[in-house]
Design a protein around this motif. Sequence first.
Motif, PDB file in Angstrom:
ATOM      1  N   TRP A 115      39.129  38.992  45.380  1.00 29.57           N
ATOM      2  CA  TRP A 115      37.915  39.789  45.247  1.00 29.57           C
ATOM      3  C   TRP A 115      36.749  38.937  44.753  1.00 29.57           C
ATOM      4  CZ3 TRP A 115      38.377  45.486  43.203  1.00 29.57           C
ATOM      5  CH2 TRP A 115      39.048  46.247  44.155  1.00 29.57           C
ATOM      6  N   ILE A 118      32.071  41.612  44.417  1.00 20.99           N
ATOM      7  CA  ILE A 118      32.202  43.057  44.244  1.00 20.99           C
ATOM      8  C   ILE A 118      31.377  43.492  43.033  1.00 20.99           C
ATOM      9  CG2 ILE A 118      33.793  44.983  43.960  1.00 20.99           C
ATOM     10  CD1 ILE A 118      34.135  43.316  46.544  1.00 20.99           C
ATOM     11  N   SER A 175      29.038  46.767  48.460  1.00 22.45           N
ATOM     12  CA  SER A 175      29.841  45.879  47.615  1.00 22.45           C
ATOM     13  C   SER A 175      30.718  46.685  46.660  1.00 22.45           C
ATOM     14  CB  SER A 175      28.947  44.928  46.826  1.00 22.45           C
ATOM     15  OG  SER A 175      27.941  45.637  46.110  1.00 22.45           O
ATOM     16  N   THR A 176      31.134  47.869  47.131  1.00 26.36           N
ATOM     17  CA  THR A 176      32.004  48.753  46.343  1.00 26.36           C
ATOM     18  C   THR A 176      33.417  48.723  46.902  1.00 26.36           C
ATOM     19  OG1 THR A 176      30.279  50.279  45.582  1.00 26.36           O
ATOM     20  CG2 THR A 176      32.484  51.184  45.823  1.00 26.36           C
ATOM     21  N   ARG A 177      34.383  48.756  46.002  1.00 26.65           N
ATOM     22  CA  ARG A 177      35.784  48.939  46.394  1.00 26.65           C
ATOM     23  C   ARG A 177      36.282  50.221  45.746  1.00 26.65           C
ATOM     24  NH1 ARG A 177      34.148  45.945  49.416  1.00 26.65           N
ATOM     25  NH2 ARG A 177      34.874  43.863  50.022  1.00 26.65           N
ATOM     26  N   LEU A 201      30.315  56.469  51.749  1.00 26.61           N
ATOM     27  CA  LEU A 201      30.308  55.141  52.381  1.00 26.61           C
ATOM     28  C   LEU A 201      29.826  55.248  53.827  1.00 26.61           C
ATOM     29  CD1 LEU A 201      33.729  53.782  51.025  1.00 26.61           C
ATOM     30  CD2 LEU A 201      31.455  52.989  50.346  1.00 26.61           C
ATOM     31  N   GLN A 210      34.750  48.579  57.970  1.00 26.61           N
ATOM     32  CA  GLN A 210      34.281  48.231  56.629  1.00 26.61           C
ATOM     33  C   GLN A 210      34.824  49.203  55.581  1.00 26.61           C
ATOM     34  OE1 GLN A 210      30.077  48.294  57.672  1.00 26.61           O
ATOM     35  NE2 GLN A 210      29.898  46.087  57.235  1.00 26.61           N
ATOM     36  N   SER A 214      37.467  48.629  52.357  1.00 27.51           N
ATOM     37  CA  SER A 214      37.052  48.958  50.993  1.00 27.51           C
ATOM     38  C   SER A 214      38.050  49.827  50.250  1.00 27.51           C
ATOM     39  CB  SER A 214      35.688  49.688  51.026  1.00 27.51           C
ATOM     40  OG  SER A 214      34.702  48.893  51.618  1.00 27.51           O
TER      41      SER A 214
END
Length: 510
Positions: A115, A118, A175-177, A201, A210, A214
Amino acid sequence: MSLTTDSQSKAISTNDLGTLPNGSHAAVDVVLDTAYQGIDEKSWKKLFANARSAGVPEFITDMFAGKHINQSEDRPALHSALRNLSKTPVMLHGQDVMPAVANVWRRIEALCNKWVGITDVIHIGIGGSDFGPRLAIEALAHVPGIDCRGMRMHFLANIDTAELARILDRAQPNSTRVIIVSKSFTTLETTMNAKAVVAWLKANGLTKSQINHSLFAVTANIPAAKEFGIEEDHIFPFWDWVGGRYSVWSAVGLPIALQYGFKTFEEFLAGAHAMDLHFKNASLENNLPVIMALALLYQQDKHDIKAYAAIPYADALDWFPKWLQQLDMESNGKSIGRDGKPVKHSSPVVFGSAGSNAQHSYFQLFHQGPEIIPIDFIAVRKPMSDRPEAIAHHRILLSNCLAQAQALAHGKNADNPNDIYPGNRPSSLLLLPELNAFYLGALLALYENRAATLGALWNINSFDQPGVEFGKVLAKPIEKALATGSDHIETNDGIDTITASRINFLNSHS
C-alpha cells in the motif's frame, strides 16, 4: 515470529519490577494490586477453593486445547491461536490451525508493503468487527515516536447515515481503500454501509476495475464476499472458532498493521500471547485474570453489586471501556447457565471513561451514592507524550488515580452528613509499565481471559450471544411497515399495539 521468546519470558518473569506493593501480583510486567478489595487471606483461600470446585483449572486447559467449550454452538473458542506467535500446534479435529493463521500473518505483512499513496481507509464493521481495531488505532496514536503511515482511518459502524456522511465528506475517493469486516458477511448494517460506500466510489467516477481494486474483506463467509464483488486475493479469512468480540487478533486488526506497520501488529499479538501463556501456566493464586475474576465474584456475593467501572488514567485508553462493555456484557450477560438452569450471578453493567475526566462526572456516585460500585483503576507508569510538561502532568494524573482509590477505600467521617464519605468502596489497580502495542495487547488479553474465567465461575457460556438476535428478527417486519408509509399499520405477530402506534406516528410525520 521474532517476538516469541520475549513473549514467553515476560509471561513468567517479573524480576525487573523489584518489590511489589502489598496485595499485588504481576505478570507480563503488568502489576495487579487488589489491596483495596477488602478481601482477607481467609476469604482469598476460600475463593481459590471455589474456583477449583468450579473447574476453572480444567476449563483453562480445555480452552487452550480446543475443546468445544462453546457448547451451544458446538465450537471451540480458539482466539488465543490468532496470537500464538510460537506457532505451537493447536489441533482442531485432528488438524493444526496454525499454518492457516500464519498464512494470514504473511498476507497482512505483504499487504502492508504494497500500500502506497493511500490517504483514507474506511473500515466497515460493527460490534466485534469495530471496537477492537478502533480502540487499538486510537490508543497507539498516542505512543510517542510510533512509526505511523498517517492515513486517515475511518470506522463506519452505525447504520445512521450521519456517520457515513461525515466520513465520505473527508475521504478522497481515488486514494481510498475499503475494508469490509463481517464474520457472516450478512450483517445488515455492514452490508448496507458497504453498498453505500461502493455507490459513492462509483458516483465519483471510479471504474468497476478501480472499485474492485479498492475493496477488501475480512470474513468467514468467503463465497458471500466474492458474490459482493471482492476479488479472492483481497479476502482475508477468519474462522467460526473465533467470536467477533475476540477477533481483533485476526485480520480484523488489519488497520493496525496498515497504519503502524506489521512489526507493531506483531508486538500487539506478542503482548496478548504473553498474557495467554501466563493465564495458561500460572497457579490460580498467582494468575492475574483469575484473581480479577474472583475479586469481582467476591463483591457480587458480599454486596450484590450490579455494576462496575473501568477507569483508565490514560487518555489513549478512553475507548477501552467501550470495548470492555461488549466483551463482558455480550459474553456473560445471561441468566441461564451451561446446564440450562438459572444462574446466581452474571455480568454486571460495565461503564467508564478516561480519568481524571471521569472524576468530574460520575465519581460523586462512587463516593457517596448508596450503591457500591467496584472500580478497576488502570494507570501507566510512563507519560504518554514527550512534551516538556509531560512528567509534571503525569505525576498529577497518577496522584489523582491513587488518591481516588484511597478516598473510596477509607471514606471520611464528619459532623455534617453531606461531608460523610462511607468508604469501604472496593477497587483494584492495574499498572502498565508503558502504553505501547505490546502492553495494549497484554491488557486486552488479560480482560478476555478474565471474562472467560468469570464464565466458568458463573457456569455461563461466554462465547455465544443468542440474545442479540431477537431484536434483529423483530426489526424486519417493523422496517417493512415503515417502508409502506402507511399510518394505518395494525398489530400482527411481529408488531404489538404500542409499536404499531409508534410506526403510525412516524409514517404520518415522514
